[in-house]
Design a protein around this motif. Sequence first.
Motif, PDB file in Angstrom:
ATOM      1  N   TYR A 142       0.839  -1.198   0.000  1.00  0.00           N
ATOM      2  CA  TYR A 142       0.000   0.000   0.000  1.00  0.00           C
ATOM      3  C   TYR A 142       0.877   1.253   0.000  1.00  0.00           C
ATOM      4  CZ  TYR A 142      -3.794   3.172   1.358  1.00  0.00           C
ATOM      5  OH  TYR A 142      -4.722   4.194   1.403  1.00  0.00           O
ATOM      6  N   ALA A 143       1.888   1.266   0.866  1.00  0.00           N
ATOM      7  CA  ALA A 143       2.775   2.429   0.948  1.00  0.00           C
ATOM      8  C   ALA A 143       3.493   2.658  -0.378  1.00  0.00           C
ATOM      9  CB  ALA A 143       3.783   2.235   2.074  1.00  0.00           C
ATOM     10  N   LEU A 144       3.947   1.594  -1.030  1.00  0.00           N
ATOM     11  CA  LEU A 144       4.673   1.759  -2.284  1.00  0.00           C
ATOM     12  C   LEU A 144       3.816   2.430  -3.348  1.00  0.00           C
ATOM     13  CD1 LEU A 144       6.626  -1.610  -2.543  1.00  0.00           C
ATOM     14  CD2 LEU A 144       7.599   0.671  -2.208  1.00  0.00           C
ATOM     15  N   GLN A 145       2.523   2.105  -3.389  1.00  0.00           N
ATOM     16  CA  GLN A 145       1.668   2.754  -4.382  1.00  0.00           C
ATOM     17  C   GLN A 145       1.738   4.270  -4.247  1.00  0.00           C
ATOM     18  OE1 GLN A 145      -2.564   2.337  -3.960  1.00  0.00           O
ATOM     19  NE2 GLN A 145      -2.980   3.386  -5.899  1.00  0.00           N
ATOM     20  N   TRP A 146       1.775   4.747  -3.019  1.00  0.00           N
ATOM     21  CA  TRP A 146       1.671   6.186  -2.774  1.00  0.00           C
ATOM     22  C   TRP A 146       3.016   6.873  -2.606  1.00  0.00           C
ATOM     23  CZ3 TRP A 146      -2.880   8.389  -3.578  1.00  0.00           C
ATOM     24  CH2 TRP A 146      -4.006   7.556  -3.598  1.00  0.00           C
ATOM     25  N   PHE A 147       4.032   6.130  -2.182  1.00  0.00           N
ATOM     26  CA  PHE A 147       5.338   6.754  -1.981  1.00  0.00           C
ATOM     27  C   PHE A 147       6.213   6.684  -3.227  1.00  0.00           C
ATOM     28  CE2 PHE A 147       4.154   6.389   2.450  1.00  0.00           C
ATOM     29  CZ  PHE A 147       4.764   7.484   3.044  1.00  0.00           C
ATOM     30  N   ALA A 148       6.067   5.639  -4.067  1.00  0.00           N
ATOM     31  CA  ALA A 148       6.938   5.525  -5.243  1.00  0.00           C
ATOM     32  C   ALA A 148       6.758   6.710  -6.205  1.00  0.00           C
ATOM     33  CB  ALA A 148       6.728   4.177  -5.932  1.00  0.00           C
ATOM     34  N   PRO A 149       5.557   7.137  -6.600  1.00  0.00           N
ATOM     35  CA  PRO A 149       4.283   6.444  -6.449  1.00  0.00           C
ATOM     36  C   PRO A 149       3.979   5.608  -7.697  1.00  0.00           C
ATOM     37  CG  PRO A 149       3.877   8.683  -7.212  1.00  0.00           C
ATOM     38  CD  PRO A 149       5.381   8.504  -7.154  1.00  0.00           C
ATOM     39  N   TRP A 150       3.290   4.489  -7.489  1.00  0.00           N
ATOM     40  CA  TRP A 150       2.870   3.679  -8.631  1.00  0.00           C
ATOM     41  C   TRP A 150       1.550   4.217  -9.172  1.00  0.00           C
ATOM     42  CZ3 TRP A 150       5.601   0.462 -11.466  1.00  0.00           C
ATOM     43  CH2 TRP A 150       6.828   0.028 -10.941  1.00  0.00           C
ATOM     44  N   ARG A 151       1.681   5.368  -9.828  1.00  0.00           N
ATOM     45  CA  ARG A 151       0.550   6.045 -10.446  1.00  0.00           C
ATOM     46  C   ARG A 151       1.065   6.720 -11.714  1.00  0.00           C
ATOM     47  NH1 ARG A 151      -2.937   9.457  -6.544  1.00  0.00           N
ATOM     48  NH2 ARG A 151      -4.673   8.344  -7.523  1.00  0.00           N
ATOM     49  N   THR A 152       0.183   7.232 -12.535  1.00  0.00           N
ATOM     50  CA  THR A 152       0.595   7.806 -13.814  1.00  0.00           C
ATOM     51  C   THR A 152       1.518   9.005 -13.616  1.00  0.00           C
ATOM     52  OG1 THR A 152      -1.246   9.375 -13.948  1.00  0.00           O
ATOM     53  CG2 THR A 152      -1.634   7.145 -14.804  1.00  0.00           C
ATOM     54  N   ASP A 153       2.248   9.341 -14.672  1.00  0.00           N
ATOM     55  CA  ASP A 153       3.118  10.516 -14.622  1.00  0.00           C
ATOM     56  C   ASP A 153       2.315  11.756 -14.246  1.00  0.00           C
ATOM     57  OD1 ASP A 153       5.102   8.816 -15.478  1.00  0.00           O
ATOM     58  OD2 ASP A 153       5.327   9.722 -17.468  1.00  0.00           O
ATOM     59  N   GLU A 154       1.139  11.900 -14.871  1.00  0.00           N
ATOM     60  CA  GLU A 154       0.316  13.086 -14.623  1.00  0.00           C
ATOM     61  C   GLU A 154      -0.096  13.169 -13.157  1.00  0.00           C
ATOM     62  OE1 GLU A 154       0.019  11.949 -18.885  1.00  0.00           O
ATOM     63  OE2 GLU A 154      -0.211  10.858 -16.993  1.00  0.00           O
ATOM     64  N   MET A 155      -0.463  12.026 -12.571  1.00  0.00           N
ATOM     65  CA  MET A 155      -0.867  12.034 -11.166  1.00  0.00           C
ATOM     66  C   MET A 155       0.326  12.326 -10.252  1.00  0.00           C
ATOM     67  SD  MET A 155      -4.081  11.758 -11.101  1.00  0.00           S
ATOM     68  CE  MET A 155      -4.399  11.396  -9.388  1.00  0.00           C
ATOM     69  N   ALA A 156       1.487  11.797 -10.620  1.00  0.00           N
ATOM     70  CA  ALA A 156       2.690  12.063  -9.820  1.00  0.00           C
ATOM     71  C   ALA A 156       2.980  13.558  -9.761  1.00  0.00           C
ATOM     72  CB  ALA A 156       3.881  11.303 -10.383  1.00  0.00           C
ATOM     73  N   LEU A 157       2.746  14.243 -10.879  1.00  0.00           N
ATOM     74  CA  LEU A 157       3.024  15.677 -10.940  1.00  0.00           C
ATOM     75  C   LEU A 157       1.890  16.515 -10.362  1.00  0.00           C
ATOM     76  CD1 LEU A 157       4.516  15.804 -14.552  1.00  0.00           C
ATOM     77  CD2 LEU A 157       5.791  15.886 -12.396  1.00  0.00           C
ATOM     78  N   GLU A 158       0.655  16.192 -10.726  1.00  0.00           N
ATOM     79  CA  GLU A 158      -0.478  17.045 -10.382  1.00  0.00           C
ATOM     80  C   GLU A 158      -1.069  16.752  -9.001  1.00  0.00           C
ATOM     81  OE1 GLU A 158      -1.360  19.589 -12.176  1.00  0.00           O
ATOM     82  OE2 GLU A 158       0.122  19.134 -13.730  1.00  0.00           O
ATOM     83  N   TRP A 159      -1.092  15.486  -8.596  1.00  0.00           N
ATOM     84  CA  TRP A 159      -1.706  15.132  -7.312  1.00  0.00           C
ATOM     85  C   TRP A 159      -0.666  14.992  -6.209  1.00  0.00           C
ATOM     86  CZ3 TRP A 159      -6.449  15.465  -5.536  1.00  0.00           C
ATOM     87  CH2 TRP A 159      -6.795  14.812  -4.353  1.00  0.00           C
ATOM     88  N   HIS A 160       0.473  14.346  -6.543  1.00  0.00           N
ATOM     89  CA  HIS A 160       1.537  14.152  -5.550  1.00  0.00           C
ATOM     90  C   HIS A 160       2.493  15.338  -5.502  1.00  0.00           C
ATOM     91  CE1 HIS A 160       0.804   9.723  -4.893  1.00  0.00           C
ATOM     92  NE2 HIS A 160       0.088   9.953  -5.971  1.00  0.00           N
ATOM     93  N   HIS A 161       2.421  16.202  -6.476  1.00  0.00           N
ATOM     94  CA  HIS A 161       3.189  17.447  -6.514  1.00  0.00           C
ATOM     95  C   HIS A 161       4.701  17.238  -6.592  1.00  0.00           C
ATOM     96  CE1 HIS A 161      -0.615  19.344  -5.687  1.00  0.00           C
ATOM     97  NE2 HIS A 161      -0.735  18.701  -4.545  1.00  0.00           N
TER      98      HIS A 161
END
Length: 263
Positions: free
Chosen positions: A165-184
């Motif tokens: 669970y942590a890896l999904q959000w800390f890596a994050p295992w999400r799209t490039d756009e989400m990494a930039l726009e949501w995770h900042h």
Amino acid sequence: MPTVTDELERLERAAEANAQHRVVEVGPEVVRRPAGPMTATVHAYLRHLRSQGLTCVPEPIGVEDGVETLRLIDGDSGGDGWAHQHTDAGLTSAARLLRTIHDAGAGWTPPDDAVWGAPAVAGEDVVPCHGDPGPWNVVWRDQEAVALIDWDFLHPGPRLDDVAYALQWFAPWRTDEMALEWHHFPRVPDRGARSRAFVEAYGDLPSFDVVDEVAARIRRTADLARSLAERGQEPQRTWVADGALESYEREAVWVEQHRHLLD
């Protein structure tokens, strides 16, 4: 197929629904939150951890009139916590924090009438799992993870349940756009390197497939959201009505399709 803008708007609505249904009163020294069926079990577990000398979890004060009171841990959390984990220091401190808590909780005997916030997960090396160890539930000071809060999804499970669970959000295992726009993140992060750093900092885990574990964990999160929504629990009922289950599946598929990012 929803656009990134659509997904960001859905996440904003989800955050608003979460805030509406998880009323939190933060005073100068305490936090007051609505209690639930699992609160007594959570407080028993937190007291166990603190009896082991851990100050990195909240100190429960009590429950009265359906409201739980906990001692405030000073630092950044929630939306203010995201930026702290961008650095290697923040990332690895979160992994070490999770390991410390898992180790201290491994010997805990739950009460006979324990009520879990999420279903137990079978596996090896089962410990009490936080269930929601994302950057928003960490208390941060100067890019260091100092505490883990909001234990509503406490449940027994293998350590990998929390780690994935942590890896999904800390890596994050999400799209490039989400990494930039949501995770900042200021730039798209190297997910493979960050995953390896997190796992190494946690230490002594059995060999596992990051992609398979993260995708499976996303689907377990979706199953829990579906179950809670079917029971009428908020904010999950609102989330599911707004398309959360479809979003979870898209995220799991995206992880499975981007195994090359581990290289």
